[in-house]
Design a protein around this motif. Structure first.
Motif, PDB file in Angstrom:
ATOM      1  N   TRP A  28     -15.194  15.558 -48.633  1.00 12.75           N
ATOM      2  CA  TRP A  28     -15.458  14.248 -48.005  1.00 12.75           C
ATOM      3  C   TRP A  28     -14.165  13.432 -47.916  1.00 12.75           C
ATOM      4  O   TRP A  28     -13.872  12.816 -46.885  1.00 12.75           O
ATOM      5  CB  TRP A  28     -16.517  13.499 -48.818  1.00 12.75           C
ATOM      6  N   ARG A  32     -12.166  12.040 -44.562  1.00  7.73           N
ATOM      7  CA  ARG A  32     -11.782  10.631 -44.327  1.00  7.73           C
ATOM      8  C   ARG A  32     -10.276  10.564 -44.015  1.00  7.73           C
ATOM      9  O   ARG A  32      -9.844   9.848 -43.122  1.00  7.73           O
ATOM     10  CB  ARG A  32     -12.096   9.758 -45.552  1.00  7.73           C
ATOM     11  N   ASP A 162     -21.887  14.387 -46.180  1.00 14.56           N
ATOM     12  CA  ASP A 162     -21.553  13.007 -45.802  1.00 14.56           C
ATOM     13  C   ASP A 162     -22.056  12.048 -46.877  1.00 14.56           C
ATOM     14  O   ASP A 162     -23.098  12.293 -47.514  1.00 14.56           O
ATOM     15  CB  ASP A 162     -22.205  12.644 -44.463  1.00 14.56           C
ATOM     16  N   ASP A 165     -24.206   6.331 -48.259  1.00 14.34           N
ATOM     17  CA  ASP A 165     -23.978   4.893 -48.083  1.00 14.34           C
ATOM     18  C   ASP A 165     -22.754   4.705 -47.188  1.00 14.34           C
ATOM     19  O   ASP A 165     -21.643   5.076 -47.575  1.00 14.34           O
ATOM     20  CB  ASP A 165     -23.749   4.231 -49.451  1.00 14.34           C
ATOM     21  N   PRO A 166     -22.940   4.109 -46.005  1.00 13.94           N
ATOM     22  CA  PRO A 166     -21.788   3.932 -45.106  1.00 13.94           C
ATOM     23  C   PRO A 166     -20.684   3.090 -45.728  1.00 13.94           C
ATOM     24  O   PRO A 166     -19.522   3.172 -45.293  1.00 13.94           O
ATOM     25  CB  PRO A 166     -22.384   3.235 -43.874  1.00 13.94           C
ATOM     26  N   SER A 168     -19.278   3.595 -48.378  1.00 15.46           N
ATOM     27  CA  SER A 168     -18.288   4.506 -48.962  1.00 15.46           C
ATOM     28  C   SER A 168     -17.205   4.836 -47.941  1.00 15.46           C
ATOM     29  O   SER A 168     -16.019   4.928 -48.279  1.00 15.46           O
ATOM     30  CB  SER A 168     -18.961   5.794 -49.436  1.00 15.46           C
ATOM     31  N   ASN A 169     -17.598   5.042 -46.684  1.00 13.84           N
ATOM     32  CA  ASN A 169     -16.610   5.328 -45.638  1.00 13.84           C
ATOM     33  C   ASN A 169     -15.689   4.127 -45.430  1.00 13.84           C
ATOM     34  O   ASN A 169     -14.476   4.286 -45.236  1.00 13.84           O
ATOM     35  CB  ASN A 169     -17.313   5.681 -44.325  1.00 13.84           C
ATOM     36  N   THR A 170     -16.274   2.931 -45.474  1.00 16.21           N
ATOM     37  CA  THR A 170     -15.471   1.714 -45.329  1.00 16.21           C
ATOM     38  C   THR A 170     -14.483   1.595 -46.484  1.00 16.21           C
ATOM     39  O   THR A 170     -13.309   1.258 -46.284  1.00 16.21           O
ATOM     40  CB  THR A 170     -16.391   0.482 -45.293  1.00 16.21           C
ATOM     41  N   LYS A 173     -11.605   3.957 -45.984  1.00 15.37           N
ATOM     42  CA  LYS A 173     -10.643   3.481 -44.980  1.00 15.37           C
ATOM     43  C   LYS A 173      -9.730   2.415 -45.581  1.00 15.37           C
ATOM     44  O   LYS A 173      -8.513   2.423 -45.367  1.00 15.37           O
ATOM     45  CB  LYS A 173     -11.375   2.943 -43.750  1.00 15.37           C
TER      46      LYS A 173
END
Ligand code: FMN
Length: 197
Positions: A28, A32, A162, A165-166, A168-170, A173
């Motif tokens: 993951w 990213r 994936d 919880d979105p 985590s992507n934020t 970044k």
């Protein structure tokens, strides 16, 4: 004049446990990192680069067998402009294999930024990260403020790997943006004035 050569990012997987969860978090994290175009990515998996825990006497070279093992990891750390350490929490700290890999190296860390992706129980590995900051300061590395952490990581990834919880992507970044800023800044500074440890 800033160089346009891509940065080199090394992602270090800090767990070597049989049945470890690390590959999920590592894949993951790599995905990213791949969303940016200003670096190439090398995943340093400590399972694939085992190092002994017996060190040579001060001033002595490593034993021949050890030198062969170091040759599989040290040049990759030396080449990196920045690091992301993916670490679980073991007994309120980070795994021994990760500390060992860190201790085998010194100039490889100098004046380079380090970001973290951690995972574990209720603390999400944050205690491991805080201990890593202390260790890495001794090695002249710069740790970035924002981290990514997964508490209760077992149910934080779906079947495709994936993050569920979105946020985590934020968070990734944000951490990677800070890491890239430091990596560019430090590379440019070192081109003008070599870092004096
Ligand atoms: C030796 C050991 C100690 C652990 N200690 C903690 C701990 O202090 N805090 C915590 O939140 N989780 C702790 N855990 C749970 C791990 O964070 C969890 O099992 C995680 O999946 C370990 O990463 P890995 O599967 O990649 O090895 C511990 C696990 C092990 C094996």
């Amino acid at each position: 004049m800033p160089t346009t050569t891509p940065l080199r990012l090394a992602i270090i997987l800090g767990s070597t446990r049989d049945g470890r969860f690390a590959p999920t978090v590592g894949a993951w994290t790599r995905a990213r990192a791949a969303e940016r175009t200003d670096w190439t990515v090398d995943v340093v998996d400590l399972v694939e680069t085992p190092l002994p825990t017996v060190f040579p006497a001060f001033g002595q070279p490593p034993a021949p067998g050890t030198a062969e093992l170091l040759a599989k990891v040290s040049p990759r750390l030396a080449a990196a402009d920045a690091f992301v350490i993916v670490t679980p929490e073991y007994n309120h700290s980070f795994p021994a294999a990760l500390k060992n890999a860190i201790d085998w190296h010194n100039p490889e860390w100098h004046a380079k930024p380090v970001g973290f992706v951690s995972y574990g129980g209720v603390s999400g590995g944050l205690r491991a990260v805080e201990q890593l900051r202390v260790v890495l300061a001794e090695l002249h590395a710069v740790t970035v403020r924002d981290t990514v952490s997964f508490h209760g990581h077992w149910d934080k990834f779906d079947a495709e790997g994936d993050a569920v919880d979105p946020a985590s992507n934020t968070a990734a970044k944000t951490m990677l943006d800070q890491l890239a800023w430091w990596a560019h800044a430090l590379r440019e500074a070192k081109a003008v004035r070599p870092y004096a440890a």
